[in-house]
Structure formats: structure tokens, C-alpha cells
Design an enzyme around this catalytic site. Structure first.
Site, mmCIF file in Angstrom:
data_model
loop_
_atom_site.group_PDB
_atom_site.id
_atom_site.type_symbol
_atom_site.label_atom_id
_atom_site.label_comp_id
_atom_site.label_asym_id
_atom_site.label_seq_id
_atom_site.Cartn_x
_atom_site.Cartn_y
_atom_site.Cartn_z
ATOM 1 N N ARG A 49 0.852 -1.242 0.143
ATOM 2 C CA ARG A 49 -0.139 -0.078 -0.016
ATOM 3 C C ARG A 49 0.815 1.187 -0.059
ATOM 4 O O ARG A 49 2.174 1.043 0.007
ATOM 5 C CB ARG A 49 -0.984 0.161 1.274
ATOM 6 C CG ARG A 49 -0.286 -0.620 2.243
ATOM 7 C CD ARG A 49 -0.622 0.233 3.614
ATOM 8 N NE ARG A 49 -0.413 1.408 3.603
ATOM 9 C CZ ARG A 49 0.680 2.232 3.841
ATOM 10 N NH1 ARG A 49 1.905 1.543 3.952
ATOM 11 N NH2 ARG A 49 0.659 3.693 3.594
ATOM 12 N N ALA A 51 0.648 5.195 -2.390
ATOM 13 C CA ALA A 51 0.742 5.234 -3.782
ATOM 14 C C ALA A 51 1.912 4.951 -4.679
ATOM 15 O O ALA A 51 1.713 4.296 -5.597
ATOM 16 C CB ALA A 51 0.159 6.885 -4.101
ATOM 17 N N GLN A 197 -2.641 2.477 10.056
ATOM 18 C CA GLN A 197 -1.319 2.547 9.322
ATOM 19 C C GLN A 197 -0.395 3.421 10.194
ATOM 20 O O GLN A 197 0.838 2.840 10.057
ATOM 21 C CB GLN A 197 -1.472 3.179 7.987
ATOM 22 C CG GLN A 197 -2.114 2.293 7.059
ATOM 23 C CD GLN A 197 -3.600 2.375 6.792
ATOM 24 O OE1 GLN A 197 -4.400 3.011 7.718
ATOM 25 N NE2 GLN A 197 -4.200 2.414 5.660
ATOM 26 N N ASP A 238 -2.189 10.535 -2.174
ATOM 27 C CA ASP A 238 -2.544 9.352 -3.342
ATOM 28 C C ASP A 238 -2.780 10.092 -4.742
ATOM 29 O O ASP A 238 -2.580 9.320 -5.618
ATOM 30 C CB ASP A 238 -3.745 8.559 -2.837
ATOM 31 C CG ASP A 238 -3.232 7.665 -1.926
ATOM 32 O OD1 ASP A 238 -2.950 7.869 -0.740
ATOM 33 O OD2 ASP A 238 -3.154 6.475 -2.265
ATOM 34 N N ASN A 248 -5.555 12.315 0.171
ATOM 35 C CA ASN A 248 -4.620 11.490 1.133
ATOM 36 C C ASN A 248 -5.538 10.790 2.312
ATOM 37 O O ASN A 248 -7.004 11.094 2.173
ATOM 38 C CB ASN A 248 -3.727 12.307 1.820
ATOM 39 C CG ASN A 248 -2.645 11.381 2.447
ATOM 40 O OD1 ASN A 248 -2.083 10.452 2.017
ATOM 41 N ND2 ASN A 248 -2.436 11.607 3.657
ATOM 42 N N LYS A 249 -5.074 9.779 2.829
ATOM 43 C CA LYS A 249 -5.954 9.120 3.821
ATOM 44 C C LYS A 249 -6.647 9.876 4.585
ATOM 45 O O LYS A 249 -6.734 11.041 5.042
ATOM 46 C CB LYS A 249 -4.731 8.478 4.826
ATOM 47 C CG LYS A 249 -5.568 7.341 5.757
ATOM 48 C CD LYS A 249 -6.543 6.325 5.374
ATOM 49 C CE LYS A 249 -5.559 5.639 4.182
ATOM 50 N NZ LYS A 249 -6.367 4.748 3.518
HETATM 51 O O1 MRU Z 1 -4.800 3.065 1.911
HETATM 52 P P1 MRU Z 1 -3.199 3.421 2.024
HETATM 53 O O2 MRU Z 1 -2.682 2.765 3.271
HETATM 54 O O3 MRU Z 1 -2.717 2.918 0.798
HETATM 55 O O4 MRU Z 1 -2.937 4.949 2.100
HETATM 56 C C1 MRU Z 1 -1.703 5.651 1.966
HETATM 57 C C2 MRU Z 1 -1.654 6.859 2.041
HETATM 58 O O5 MRU Z 1 -2.721 7.496 2.401
HETATM 59 C C3 MRU Z 1 -0.363 7.461 1.891
HETATM 60 O O6 MRU Z 1 -0.328 8.857 2.737
HETATM 61 C C4 MRU Z 1 -0.227 7.857 0.213
HETATM 62 O O7 MRU Z 1 -0.419 6.812 -0.507
HETATM 63 C C5 MRU Z 1 1.238 8.243 0.307
HETATM 64 S S1 MRU Z 1 2.244 7.112 0.438
HETATM 65 C C6 MRU Z 1 3.994 7.783 0.015
#
Ligand code: MRU
Length: 354
Positions: A49, A51, A197, A238, A248-249
Site C-alpha cells: 500500500r 501510492a 497504518q 495518493d 490523502n488518507k
Molecule cells: O490506504 P493506504 O494505506 O494505501 O493509504 C496510503 C496513504 O494515504 C499515503 O499517505 C499515500 O499513499 C502516500 S504514500 C507515500
């Protein structure tokens, strides 16, 4: 460079291996990705996981897909099938689509030379993408560290470290570089519900890096900022739209609103591969919605009444006016983002030509 810095959740050892992040921090187990179905499943259930990590995984996934084509199956047919399978896993992370689109260009250029040649070309390209992502993260870390001052206490959300990239990390790369430059005192780690996470993965990485941190519930951001305990915030993304709006998350937008209210600088750190110039504003960014049981259950334990309905938006969008700067491998971009983003892509194109 030491061995901790080179850590990557993605390995190629005559086949793809992914660190299963659903088991961290309790267990370090690697998934043998013998088929594209295993890879698609790993991306969907967040075993891999973040991006940039999803993009690099998809690149290797194309190689695995072509290697496992059915007897007599046309490479073009197989490529389209695998690309569609991988592309359908996660809609918000634009690095996935970005990698599949670039992989298609490599495929088109080499396919007439036969299956073995196109597989070799795609594998070379995937290795290049892997290395380029690590290099971008290091550059992001260097540029970002310039924004910090000694003693800074920084808040971050979700996980953006080596685990979320091909290595080193974006926002966590900035944190690592700032710490090593003597400019960072402590990290506030949002736990990041529903899949934790922050509490599971960011805390695991910061522990390995020996960077001081404290985990807080997502809803603690208000009191931390109101008490003056946060000097800056840095998160990943993302997908960043052409105007700088950043997905983002889930929970990132809330933190950005609070940062704005309390005058805390709020940075987004991401490679240019996360910026989608075909998406004009955040309103057009597709937001992944995940199964309700990720909200009603905490690691298998049912915490809500039986069959309680729940909504599970995986991401939210922070409008550009709440973002102090976007830290990229091409430098620190400032508003107006339409202009600074276009200039960063022009710089990158110039470097690629020379
Ligand atoms: O659902 P996830 O764990 O893939 O979400 C990840 C995020 O929101 C990160 O902040 C984003 O992908 C950037 S990772 C360098």
C-alpha cells in the site's frame, strides 16, 4: 547509505516478493507473487500500500502477468487482461494508473520483438522505476528538511515511509532527513483509523530509524495544536490535482483545517508521479470506498452492534488553500500551484532531455 535506508517492501528475486503489511508489526512475512491475481489481491487488501509502492508493484505485476500467459495466448491480449486486473484494485492512488500507462508504452515499443524480449524490456523498466522512486524520495527528503528548524515537533498521518514507496518514503522521508539534519525533536503519529497504518506501520518504521515518536488517536490533533505542541505537519498524497488539491488518507483534511486554524504549516510531500495534471481539481478525484467491516471491526473483533451500517471513505481531499507547500523531487512548490506544478513538470522534462 546504510542497510536501513535501502529497506524496500518490494523485492525482485527472479519473481516478485511483497512484504505483507497486514501482518506488521507482529510478523515480517513475504508474499510470493506467482500470479497477477495474487498481486491484485495484495494491492486490494493493503498487503502492499501507499501510492508509490502500488505503482512500482504494478510495474512488476505486468512482468509477472506476461510470464504467466496461457499456452498460445497473444501477448497483447494478456497485457490488456493483466493491466485491467491490476488497474481495478485501487481507484484513488494515481501512481497505479501512471505506472500501467508507462508500462503500456514500453510494451508497445518492444512487443514486435517477441514475448521474451518484451518481458525483458518491461523488467528493465520496472527495475528503473523502482530505483527512480527511491531517488525521488531522497530528493523530497532533502528539499523538505530545509523547511524544518531545530527542535520541531511534527505531526504526520497514515504511513508514508519506505513501506509506502519503493524505499525511504515521502513525508516520512522528509521526517527522516530532518531528524538526521538535527532539526526534528519528535513525531506525533496519528493512529489512522480504520486500518491503523500510523500506529502499526509508521511507529514500526520510526522505531527502526530510532526517531522519537508518540502515537495519538486521530481525534487528538485538535488538542495538540491548541496547546502549541505541533510546529508543522507533513503528509503524503495518493493524487494531487493540477490545482494542488490533494487526496490523502481519510482524516488528512481534518488535520489540515486544524493546522490552518492554529497557524501550523501544513506540507504535502509527493513525487511528480502522484500529480495528475489530467484532473483539474480535487472534486474530480475518485475517492475509494472500502468495505464497512473495516470500520465495524478492529482486527477481527466486532466492536459495533450486529449488522451496524457504516461508511468507509478511504481518502479525503485537502483543498490547495490549506496546503503551505508541496514538497517534490523537483523542489518545494508554493501557491499558486497551477503555475508551480506546471513549472516543476517542465523542469523534469528538461532534465530528461539532457
Ligand atoms: O490506504 P493506504 O494505506 O494505501 O493509504 C496510503 C496513504 O494515504 C499515503 O499517505 C499515500 O499513499 C502516500 S504514500 C507515500
Amino acid at each position: 547509505m546504510n542497510d536501513r535506508e535501502e529497506f524496500s517492501p518490494i523485492r525482485w528475486d527472479d519473481g516478485l516478493k511483497l512484504l505483507d503489511q497486514t501482518l506488521l508489526p507482529r510478523e515480517e512475512a513475504w508474499i510470493d507473487c506467482a500470479t497477477p491475481e495474487i498481486i491484485a489481491d495484495a494491492i486490494y487488501r493493503l498487503a502492499v500500500r501507499g501510492a508509490p509502492a502500488i505503482g512500482v508493484t504494478a510495474a512488476y505485476g505486468l512482468v509477472v502477468g506476461l510470464r504467466t500467459a496461457g499456452e498460445g495466448q497473444e501477448p497483447r491480449e494478456r497485457f490488456a487482461e493483466v493491466s485491467e486486473l491490476l488497474g481495478a484494485t485501487r481507484p484513488t492512488a494515481v501512481n497505479l494508473r501512471w505506472a500501467l500507462e508507462r508500462g503500456r508504452r514500453v510494451f508497445d515499443e518492444h512487443v514486435d520483438r517477441g514475448a521474451a524480449a518484451v518481458i525483458a524490456a518491461l523488467l528493465d523498466w520496472a527495475h528503473g522505476l523502482h530505483a527512480a522512486d527511491v531517488a525521488s524520495c531522497r530528493a523530497i527528503g532533502d528539499f523538505g528538511a530545509e523547511l524544518f528548524v531545530a527542535g520541531d515537533r511534527v505531526l504526520t498521518h497514515c504511513n508514508t515511509g519506505a513501506l509506502a514507496t519503493a524505499g525511504y518514503g515521502t513525508a516520512l522521508g522528509v521526517i527522516t532527513s530532518s531528524f538526521r539534519a538535527g532539526r526534528l525533536a519528535q513525531v506525533w503519529v496519528d493512529e489512522t483509523r480504520p486500518l491503523l497504518q500510523g500506529a502499526r506501520l509508521t511507529a514500526w518504521e520510526l522505531g527502526r530509524l530510532e526517531i522519537p515518536y508518540k502515537i495519538v488517536t486521530d481525534s487528538s490533533v485538535g488538542i495538540l495544536m491548541a496547546r502549541g505542541l505541533v510546529d508543522r505537519a507533513v503528509v503524503g498524497s495518493d493524487r494531487i490535482a493540477a490545482n494542488g488539491d490533494a487526496a490523502n488518507k481519510i482524516g488528512t483534511y481534518t488535520a489540515a483545517v486544524l493546522a490552518n486554524r492554529h497557524g501550523v504549516p501544513f506540507y504535502v510531500a509527493a513525487p511528480l508521479s502522484t500529480i495528475d495534471r489530467d484532473t483539474p481539481t480535487g472534486d474530480q478525484i475518485p475517492i475509494e470506498e472500502r468495505p464497512a467491516d473495516e470500520v465495524t471491526h478492529v482486527f477481527g473483533a466486532d466492536v459495533a452492534p450486529d449488522r451496524a451500517p457504516a461508511a468507509n471513505f478511504a481518502f479525503d481531499v485537502t483543498p490547495n488553500e490549506l496546503i503551505t507547500a508541496i514538497i517534490t523531487e523537483e523542489g518545494v512548490l508554493e501557491p499558486p500551484y497551477n503555475e508551480s506544478i506546471a513549472a516543476a513538470f517542465a523542469r523534469q522534462a528538461g532534465e530528461e532531455r539532457t
